[in-house]
Design a protein around this motif. Structure first.
Motif, PDB file in Angstrom:
ATOM      1  N   THR A  39       0.844  -1.205   0.000  1.00 47.75           N
ATOM      2  CA  THR A  39       0.000   0.000   0.000  1.00 47.75           C
ATOM      3  C   THR A  39       0.878   1.254   0.000  1.00 47.75           C
ATOM      4  OG1 THR A  39      -1.748  -1.201   1.162  1.00 47.75           O
ATOM      5  CG2 THR A  39      -1.851   1.199   1.254  1.00 47.75           C
ATOM      6  N   THR A  40       1.939   1.242   0.800  1.00 48.82           N
ATOM      7  CA  THR A  40       2.873   2.380   0.827  1.00 48.82           C
ATOM      8  C   THR A  40       3.449   2.630  -0.559  1.00 48.82           C
ATOM      9  OG1 THR A  40       3.479   1.795   3.089  1.00 48.82           O
ATOM     10  CG2 THR A  40       4.983   3.276   1.918  1.00 48.82           C
ATOM     11  N   ILE A  41       3.927   1.555  -1.197  1.00 44.71           N
ATOM     12  CA  ILE A  41       4.529   1.660  -2.531  1.00 44.71           C
ATOM     13  C   ILE A  41       3.502   2.207  -3.532  1.00 44.71           C
ATOM     14  CG2 ILE A  41       5.569   0.326  -4.426  1.00 44.71           C
ATOM     15  CD1 ILE A  41       7.237   0.441  -1.775  1.00 44.71           C
ATOM     16  N   ASN A  42       2.303   1.665  -3.492  1.00 48.93           N
ATOM     17  CA  ASN A  42       1.288   2.088  -4.461  1.00 48.93           C
ATOM     18  C   ASN A  42       0.849   3.541  -4.259  1.00 48.93           C
ATOM     19  OD1 ASN A  42       1.376  -0.326  -5.824  1.00 48.93           O
ATOM     20  ND2 ASN A  42      -0.354  -1.231  -4.744  1.00 48.93           N
ATOM     21  N   CYS A  43       0.847   4.005  -3.023  1.00 47.28           N
ATOM     22  CA  CYS A  43       0.560   5.431  -2.779  1.00 47.28           C
ATOM     23  C   CYS A  43       1.697   6.293  -3.337  1.00 47.28           C
ATOM     24  CB  CYS A  43       0.399   5.697  -1.279  1.00 47.28           C
ATOM     25  SG  CYS A  43      -1.115   5.019  -0.590  1.00 47.28           S
ATOM     26  N   LEU A  44       2.916   5.826  -3.079  1.00 44.97           N
ATOM     27  CA  LEU A  44       4.102   6.542  -3.553  1.00 44.97           C
ATOM     28  C   LEU A  44       4.078   6.725  -5.067  1.00 44.97           C
ATOM     29  CD1 LEU A  44       6.939   6.996  -1.882  1.00 44.97           C
ATOM     30  CD2 LEU A  44       7.732   5.238  -3.419  1.00 44.97           C
ATOM     31  N   LEU A  45       3.589   5.707  -5.756  1.00 39.93           N
ATOM     32  CA  LEU A  45       3.562   5.729  -7.214  1.00 39.93           C
ATOM     33  C   LEU A  45       2.285   6.375  -7.749  1.00 39.93           C
ATOM     34  CD1 LEU A  45       4.808   2.071  -7.704  1.00 39.93           C
ATOM     35  CD2 LEU A  45       6.130   4.143  -8.173  1.00 39.93           C
ATOM     36  N   ARG A 100      11.753   8.690 -13.304  1.00 39.13           N
ATOM     37  CA  ARG A 100      12.995   8.521 -12.541  1.00 39.13           C
ATOM     38  C   ARG A 100      12.911   7.347 -11.556  1.00 39.13           C
ATOM     39  NH1 ARG A 100      13.984  14.616 -10.507  1.00 39.13           N
ATOM     40  NH2 ARG A 100      15.963  13.756  -9.719  1.00 39.13           N
ATOM     41  N   ILE A 101      11.751   6.657 -11.583  1.00 41.04           N
ATOM     42  CA  ILE A 101      11.540   5.533 -10.672  1.00 41.04           C
ATOM     43  C   ILE A 101      11.407   4.234 -11.454  1.00 41.04           C
ATOM     44  CG2 ILE A 101      10.104   4.663  -8.773  1.00 41.04           C
ATOM     45  CD1 ILE A 101       8.805   7.388  -8.622  1.00 41.04           C
ATOM     46  N   GLY A 102      11.965   3.166 -10.918  1.00 38.98           N
ATOM     47  CA  GLY A 102      11.751   1.836 -11.484  1.00 38.98           C
ATOM     48  C   GLY A 102      11.010   1.003 -10.457  1.00 38.98           C
ATOM     49  N   VAL A 103      10.069   0.211 -10.920  1.00 45.44           N
ATOM     50  CA  VAL A 103       9.271  -0.589  -9.982  1.00 45.44           C
ATOM     51  C   VAL A 103       9.316  -2.051 -10.374  1.00 45.44           C
ATOM     52  CG1 VAL A 103       7.049  -0.850  -8.855  1.00 45.44           C
ATOM     53  CG2 VAL A 103       7.674   1.332  -9.875  1.00 45.44           C
ATOM     54  N   VAL A 104       9.621  -2.896  -9.402  1.00 47.37           N
ATOM     55  CA  VAL A 104       9.517  -4.330  -9.605  1.00 47.37           C
ATOM     56  C   VAL A 104       8.388  -4.793  -8.686  1.00 47.37           C
ATOM     57  CG1 VAL A 104      10.718  -6.526  -9.462  1.00 47.37           C
ATOM     58  CG2 VAL A 104      11.971  -4.470 -10.142  1.00 47.37           C
ATOM     59  N   PRO A 105       7.188  -4.939  -9.259  1.00 47.47           N
ATOM     60  CA  PRO A 105       6.016  -5.181  -8.412  1.00 47.47           C
ATOM     61  C   PRO A 105       5.998  -6.575  -7.807  1.00 47.47           C
ATOM     62  CG  PRO A 105       5.383  -5.241 -10.719  1.00 47.47           C
ATOM     63  CD  PRO A 105       6.839  -4.863 -10.684  1.00 47.47           C
ATOM     64  N   LEU A 150      15.683   5.787  -8.609  1.00 47.40           N
ATOM     65  CA  LEU A 150      15.081   5.142  -7.440  1.00 47.40           C
ATOM     66  C   LEU A 150      14.436   3.848  -7.916  1.00 47.40           C
ATOM     67  CD1 LEU A 150      13.901   5.071  -4.508  1.00 47.40           C
ATOM     68  CD2 LEU A 150      11.972   6.399  -5.388  1.00 47.40           C
ATOM     69  N   ILE A 151      14.810   2.727  -7.291  1.00 47.10           N
ATOM     70  CA  ILE A 151      14.220   1.445  -7.703  1.00 47.10           C
ATOM     71  C   ILE A 151      13.526   0.789  -6.517  1.00 47.10           C
ATOM     72  CG2 ILE A 151      14.586  -0.722  -8.924  1.00 47.10           C
ATOM     73  CD1 ILE A 151      17.271   0.327  -9.883  1.00 47.10           C
ATOM     74  N   ILE A 152      12.283   0.406  -6.755  1.00 37.68           N
ATOM     75  CA  ILE A 152      11.474  -0.178  -5.687  1.00 37.68           C
ATOM     76  C   ILE A 152      11.253  -1.660  -5.972  1.00 37.68           C
ATOM     77  CG2 ILE A 152       9.243  -0.083  -4.514  1.00 37.68           C
ATOM     78  CD1 ILE A 152       9.052   2.852  -5.490  1.00 37.68           C
ATOM     79  N   PHE A 153      11.681  -2.494  -5.043  1.00 39.13           N
ATOM     80  CA  PHE A 153      11.470  -3.935  -5.160  1.00 39.13           C
ATOM     81  C   PHE A 153      10.447  -4.355  -4.106  1.00 39.13           C
ATOM     82  CE2 PHE A 153      15.667  -3.260  -6.854  1.00 39.13           C
ATOM     83  CZ  PHE A 153      15.746  -4.138  -7.916  1.00 39.13           C
ATOM     84  N   ASP A 154       9.320  -4.891  -4.562  1.00 34.44           N
ATOM     85  CA  ASP A 154       8.292  -5.320  -3.609  1.00 34.44           C
ATOM     86  C   ASP A 154       8.308  -6.847  -3.517  1.00 34.44           C
ATOM     87  OD1 ASP A 154       6.209  -5.325  -1.850  1.00 34.44           O
ATOM     88  OD2 ASP A 154       4.722  -4.472  -3.212  1.00 34.44           O
ATOM     89  N   GLU A 155       8.890  -7.358  -2.451  1.00 34.16           N
ATOM     90  CA  GLU A 155       8.981  -8.802  -2.192  1.00 34.16           C
ATOM     91  C   GLU A 155       9.452  -9.595  -3.421  1.00 34.16           C
ATOM     92  OE1 GLU A 155       7.304 -10.451   0.827  1.00 34.16           O
ATOM     93  OE2 GLU A 155       5.950  -8.862   1.484  1.00 34.16           O
ATOM     94  N   PRO A 156      10.635  -9.272  -3.940  1.00 32.92           N
ATOM     95  CA  PRO A 156      11.051  -9.901  -5.199  1.00 32.92           C
ATOM     96  C   PRO A 156      11.503 -11.354  -5.074  1.00 32.92           C
ATOM     97  CG  PRO A 156      12.805  -8.517  -4.393  1.00 32.92           C
ATOM     98  CD  PRO A 156      11.641  -8.324  -3.449  1.00 32.92           C
TER      99      PRO A 156
END
Ligand SMILES: Nc1ncnc2c1ncn2[C@@H]1O[C@H](COP(=O)(O)OP(=O)(O)O)[C@@H](O)[C@H]1O
Ligand SMILES: [Mg+2]
Length: 315
Positions: free
Chosen positions: A46-52, A79-84, A157-163
């Motif tokens: 939820t934090t990640i999805n709000c951020l994006l 400028r952000i990369g997301v690995v959902p 900035l790269i976000i990894f969500d439980e990869p």
């Protein structure tokens, strides 16, 4: 002065009655590998999805790279990369075309894009699978494709969500090493997980969350310094008498003793060398044991002491 890449202030997100984020705040500096550690349902995604701005929220503010983030700021998104958390690739596109598609959202120049896609393929080690369709890839390879799609455009900035959930150990190590390398190349990383071993290995700073709230924040050593426990001595022994257990409980530095399934767990504060006193106590009282060892506090112990429950209660 350190440059703030992410600043979340008093974020509140409700799903009907449920408060998923409860005045949640967080700041991440450029160059960090920042770990967001919490049990399932604690509010990481939820934090990640709000951020994006994939989700709207009820209150609070989000700044990225020092500027207010809104759904219209495609310049900040680039400028952000997301690995959902859920692998999100196109079944009808090959490995190469999937990465090319995601990279193409941000990189319009054909030559640059080709170079970036090739680099991403090499980075995750999918050179031999370029022409494969996702259906033909194992779980680990699919995760790597998911990563390549998120990082190909070289985001800051790269976000990894439980990869690493449901990934074999070899792919898991490769993923963790890859994240360290991206950080060495200059990217700021947000890494969410419910595996404390991974944040201990990877992260420069860790925020532990539960029920949408910050439980604690710091380096792993700072977090461990926040709790009473400095060592647990574990003894495997049968038929221990209550009177003897009381003697153990009375030892210096011991603050909690429990005994079940032939296992005596002795929690100690004030240093790391309590095992000697426990061994002496068994010897002095002529009580036998099968095995004795000492464990130092983990982030689970931090979580347990602060929230009263295990970080992973269902695994
Ligand atoms: N779309 C949704 N509708 C209702 N509740 C949701 C939805 N998404 C998440 N939740 C709830 O919000 C809480 C936080 O979920 P989530 O952010 O996915 O946690 P995490 O990523 O830490 O596992 C959980 O209690 C979850 O059940
Ligand atoms: Mg999640």
């Amino acid at each position: 002065m350190a440059e703030t890449v992410v600043k979340i202030t008093n974020l509140v997100k409700r799903y009907k009655e449920l408060i998923a984020l409860d005045n949640f705040s967080l700041e991440i500096q450029k160059g960090e590998v920042f770990g967001l550690l919490g049990p399932n349902g604690s509010g990481k995604t939820t934090t990640i999805n709000c951020l994006l701005t994939l989700l709207s929220y009820d209150n609070g503010e989000i700044e990225l790279f020092g500027e207010k983030m809104t759904s219209k700021r495609s310049d900040l998104k680039a400028r952000i990369g997301v690995v959902p958390q859920q692998v999100a690739v196109f079944e009808e596109l090959t490995v190469y075309d999937n990465i090319d598609f995601f990279c193409g959202l941000y990189i319009k120049d054909k030559e640059t894009r080709k170079k970036y896609v090739e680099e991403a393929i090499e980075f995750v080690g999918l050179q031999e699978f370029k022409k494969f369709y996702p259906k033909k890839l194992s779980g680990g390879l699919l995760r790597r494709l998911n990563i390549a799609c998120g990082i190909a455009h070289k985001p800051e900035l790269i976000i990894f969500d439980e990869p690493t959930v449901a990934v074999d150990p070899q792919s898991r190590n490769r993923i963790l090493e890859g994240i360290s390398r991206l950080n060495e190349q200059g990217a700021t990383i947000i890494y969410t997980t419910h595996y404390m071993e991974e944040v201990e290995q990877l992260c420069s700073r860790i925020l532990i969350m539960d029920h949408g709230k910050k439980v604690a924040i710091g380096t792993k050593d700072e977090l461990k310094g926040m709790i009473k426990n400095t060592e647990s001595v574990i003894v495997n022994a049968s038929d221990l008498e209550p009177a003897f257990i009381e003697k153990i409980r009375a030892l210096n530095h011991v603050y909690d003793v429990s005994y079940h399934d032939d296992t005596l767990t002795i929690k100690c504060s004030g240093g790391k060398h309590n095992i000697v006193h426990v061994v002496d106590c068994f010897a002095d009282n002529e009580v036998k044991y099968r095995q004795i060892y000492s464990i130092l506090p983990t982030l689970n112990e931090v979580f347990l002491e602060i929230t009263g429950k295990q970080l992973r209660d269902n695994e």
